[in-house]
Design a protein around this motif. Sequence first.
Motif, mmCIF file in Angstrom:
data_model
loop_
_atom_site.group_PDB
_atom_site.id
_atom_site.type_symbol
_atom_site.label_atom_id
_atom_site.label_comp_id
_atom_site.label_asym_id
_atom_site.label_seq_id
_atom_site.Cartn_x
_atom_site.Cartn_y
_atom_site.Cartn_z
ATOM 1 N N PRO A 86 0.831 -1.213 0.000
ATOM 2 C CA PRO A 86 0.000 0.000 0.000
ATOM 3 C C PRO A 86 0.864 1.261 0.000
ATOM 4 C CG PRO A 86 -0.722 -1.560 1.694
ATOM 5 C CD PRO A 86 0.590 -2.055 1.172
ATOM 6 N N GLN A 87 0.387 2.282 -0.676
ATOM 7 C CA GLN A 87 1.103 3.552 -0.748
ATOM 8 C C GLN A 87 0.232 4.672 -0.169
ATOM 9 O OE1 GLN A 87 4.305 3.582 -1.753
ATOM 10 N NE2 GLN A 87 4.136 1.379 -2.129
ATOM 11 N N SER A 88 0.865 5.806 0.091
ATOM 12 C CA SER A 88 0.168 6.901 0.774
ATOM 13 C C SER A 88 -0.711 7.722 -0.156
ATOM 14 C CB SER A 88 1.194 7.825 1.453
ATOM 15 O OG SER A 88 2.109 8.317 0.477
ATOM 16 N N SER A 89 -0.508 7.592 -1.471
ATOM 17 C CA SER A 89 -1.303 8.386 -2.412
ATOM 18 C C SER A 89 -1.419 7.641 -3.730
ATOM 19 C CB SER A 89 -0.645 9.744 -2.665
ATOM 20 O OG SER A 89 0.566 9.566 -3.395
ATOM 21 N N GLU A 90 -2.376 8.078 -4.535
ATOM 22 C CA GLU A 90 -2.548 7.467 -5.856
ATOM 23 C C GLU A 90 -1.317 7.699 -6.722
ATOM 24 O OE1 GLU A 90 -5.559 7.979 -9.606
ATOM 25 O OE2 GLU A 90 -6.456 7.971 -7.608
ATOM 26 N N ASP A 91 -0.724 8.886 -6.632
ATOM 27 C CA ASP A 91 0.484 9.175 -7.415
ATOM 28 C C ASP A 91 1.617 8.209 -7.066
ATOM 29 O OD1 ASP A 91 -0.726 11.215 -8.750
ATOM 30 O OD2 ASP A 91 0.162 12.824 -7.553
ATOM 31 N N ARG A 104 3.470 5.449 -9.395
ATOM 32 C CA ARG A 104 4.931 5.416 -9.512
ATOM 33 C C ARG A 104 5.462 3.998 -9.287
ATOM 34 N NH1 ARG A 104 9.050 4.993 -6.446
ATOM 35 N NH2 ARG A 104 7.826 5.027 -4.524
ATOM 36 N N VAL A 105 4.922 3.302 -8.299
ATOM 37 C CA VAL A 105 5.365 1.938 -7.995
ATOM 38 C C VAL A 105 5.052 0.990 -9.146
ATOM 39 C CG1 VAL A 105 4.904 -0.059 -6.491
ATOM 40 C CG2 VAL A 105 5.284 2.200 -5.493
ATOM 41 N N TYR A 106 3.942 1.244 -9.838
ATOM 42 C CA TYR A 106 3.529 0.363 -10.936
ATOM 43 C C TYR A 106 4.341 0.573 -12.219
ATOM 44 C CZ TYR A 106 -0.708 -1.748 -8.939
ATOM 45 O OH TYR A 106 -1.591 -2.500 -8.219
ATOM 46 N N GLN A 107 5.045 1.697 -12.365
ATOM 47 C CA GLN A 107 5.692 2.011 -13.640
ATOM 48 C C GLN A 107 6.709 0.970 -14.113
ATOM 49 O OE1 GLN A 107 4.581 4.379 -15.906
ATOM 50 N NE2 GLN A 107 3.000 4.188 -14.330
ATOM 51 N N PRO A 108 7.598 0.469 -13.247
ATOM 52 C CA PRO A 108 8.538 -0.560 -13.729
ATOM 53 C C PRO A 108 7.826 -1.820 -14.203
ATOM 54 C CG PRO A 108 9.278 0.366 -11.640
ATOM 55 C CD PRO A 108 7.887 0.872 -11.845
ATOM 56 N N LEU A 109 6.704 -2.172 -13.555
ATOM 57 C CA LEU A 109 5.940 -3.334 -13.978
ATOM 58 C C LEU A 109 5.327 -3.107 -15.350
ATOM 59 C CD1 LEU A 109 4.823 -6.156 -13.023
ATOM 60 C CD2 LEU A 109 2.734 -4.913 -12.421
ATOM 61 N N PRO A 144 3.453 -12.594 -28.920
ATOM 62 C CA PRO A 144 2.169 -12.116 -29.439
ATOM 63 C C PRO A 144 0.969 -12.356 -28.525
ATOM 64 C CG PRO A 144 2.834 -14.144 -30.553
ATOM 65 C CD PRO A 144 3.983 -13.728 -29.695
ATOM 66 N N ASN A 145 1.076 -13.318 -27.604
ATOM 67 C CA ASN A 145 -0.096 -13.675 -26.799
ATOM 68 C C ASN A 145 -0.210 -12.907 -25.481
ATOM 69 O OD1 ASN A 145 -1.111 -15.771 -28.551
ATOM 70 N ND2 ASN A 145 0.648 -16.978 -27.915
ATOM 71 N N ILE A 146 0.708 -11.995 -25.221
ATOM 72 C CA ILE A 146 0.692 -11.278 -23.944
ATOM 73 C C ILE A 146 -0.388 -10.202 -23.985
ATOM 74 C CG2 ILE A 146 2.025 -9.843 -22.350
ATOM 75 C CD1 ILE A 146 2.954 -12.776 -22.560
ATOM 76 N N ASP A 147 -1.419 -10.371 -23.151
ATOM 77 C CA ASP A 147 -2.542 -9.420 -23.175
ATOM 78 C C ASP A 147 -3.105 -9.125 -21.798
ATOM 79 O OD1 ASP A 147 -3.775 -11.810 -22.534
ATOM 80 O OD2 ASP A 147 -5.040 -11.899 -24.322
ATOM 81 N N THR A 148 -2.440 -9.601 -20.727
ATOM 82 C CA THR A 148 -3.018 -9.480 -19.395
ATOM 83 C C THR A 148 -2.029 -8.876 -18.406
ATOM 84 O OG1 THR A 148 -4.435 -11.389 -19.825
ATOM 85 C CG2 THR A 148 -4.167 -10.719 -17.528
ATOM 86 N N LEU A 149 -2.421 -7.741 -17.844
ATOM 87 C CA LEU A 149 -1.701 -7.136 -16.729
ATOM 88 C C LEU A 149 -2.676 -7.130 -15.558
ATOM 89 C CD1 LEU A 149 0.875 -5.848 -15.690
ATOM 90 C CD2 LEU A 149 0.039 -3.628 -16.508
ATOM 91 N N SER A 150 -2.503 -8.120 -14.684
ATOM 92 C CA SER A 150 -3.442 -8.359 -13.585
ATOM 93 C C SER A 150 -3.001 -7.565 -12.359
ATOM 94 C CB SER A 150 -3.503 -9.858 -13.291
ATOM 95 O OG SER A 150 -4.253 -10.120 -12.129
ATOM 96 N N ILE A 151 -3.437 -6.313 -12.317
ATOM 97 C CA ILE A 151 -3.130 -5.460 -11.166
ATOM 98 C C ILE A 151 -4.369 -4.654 -10.797
ATOM 99 C CG2 ILE A 151 -0.634 -5.255 -11.490
ATOM 100 C CD1 ILE A 151 -1.112 -2.576 -12.932
ATOM 101 N N GLY A 152 -4.464 -4.316 -9.534
ATOM 102 C CA GLY A 152 -5.569 -3.496 -9.063
ATOM 103 C C GLY A 152 -6.575 -4.286 -8.250
ATOM 104 N N MET A 153 -6.761 -3.824 -7.003
ATOM 105 C CA MET A 153 -7.790 -4.367 -6.131
ATOM 106 C C MET A 153 -8.610 -3.177 -5.631
ATOM 107 S SD MET A 153 -5.677 -7.491 -4.282
ATOM 108 C CE MET A 153 -4.364 -6.480 -3.630
ATOM 109 N N SER A 154 -9.454 -3.413 -4.652
ATOM 110 C CA SER A 154 -10.347 -2.336 -4.214
ATOM 111 C C SER A 154 -9.589 -1.076 -3.806
ATOM 112 C CB SER A 154 -11.220 -2.824 -3.050
ATOM 113 O OG SER A 154 -12.044 -3.888 -3.474
ATOM 114 N N GLY A 155 -8.429 -1.241 -3.157
ATOM 115 C CA GLY A 155 -7.718 -0.087 -2.623
ATOM 116 C C GLY A 155 -6.899 0.693 -3.628
#
Length: 226
Positions: free
Chosen positions: A166-171, A175-180, A192-203
Amino acid sequence: MGIATNLEQVRKQIEDVNSQYQRELGAVRLLAVSKTKPIADIITAYESGQRLFGENYVQEAIDKCAALSHLEHIEWHFIGPIQSNKSRLVAENLDWVHTLDREKIAIRLSEQRPESLAPLNVCIQVNISGEETKSGVHLEELQALVDLVISLPNLQLRGLMAIPAPQSSEDEQIRVYQPLLQAYKSLQAQLPNIDTLSIGMSGDMEAAIASGSTMVRIGTAIFGSR
């Protein structure tokens, strides 16, 4: 409010954020996290148009797969840790695995996937926050596992998954997600088959969608508290 109303609200929220970041309509799929929830709740969600369900515990997932095998186009995604002694059950019954992070488990899943079934869709779990207690490969180890997975006949690599700290802000979350996101784009350029970036939950759903998520994993907002 009921499950049907909750689903409608979550879908609207996803599309609102999607639109805010000028992504294509329908770019983000909703995975309803149904762990610990009764079969009746899953049926209610299914009748409201939901088809993708995520489970964390192997035996519970298997029981639900069996009980609801008559439902057309239902998709079962395993999003919990996989122990070696449970890999066969996952390989034989689930459609997706989001938490692949070890060569040993990859090999077992491929060997144990029945030939009568389509290859098992997998996402490699990446530890992007460097937490020692978190599962996932580090980014510098990712390519070696990618190379192994794409060599296995009964696995289909679809993308990456992460559960950041968890981070203190959306920004900060973005920022943490950028390298991913960069790793995901690099993978897409390779395969060619890569189509899924499974990130993001309620928070952190908004930050995840802003960071290129194609699948968010939402439980409580749909089914209520456990």
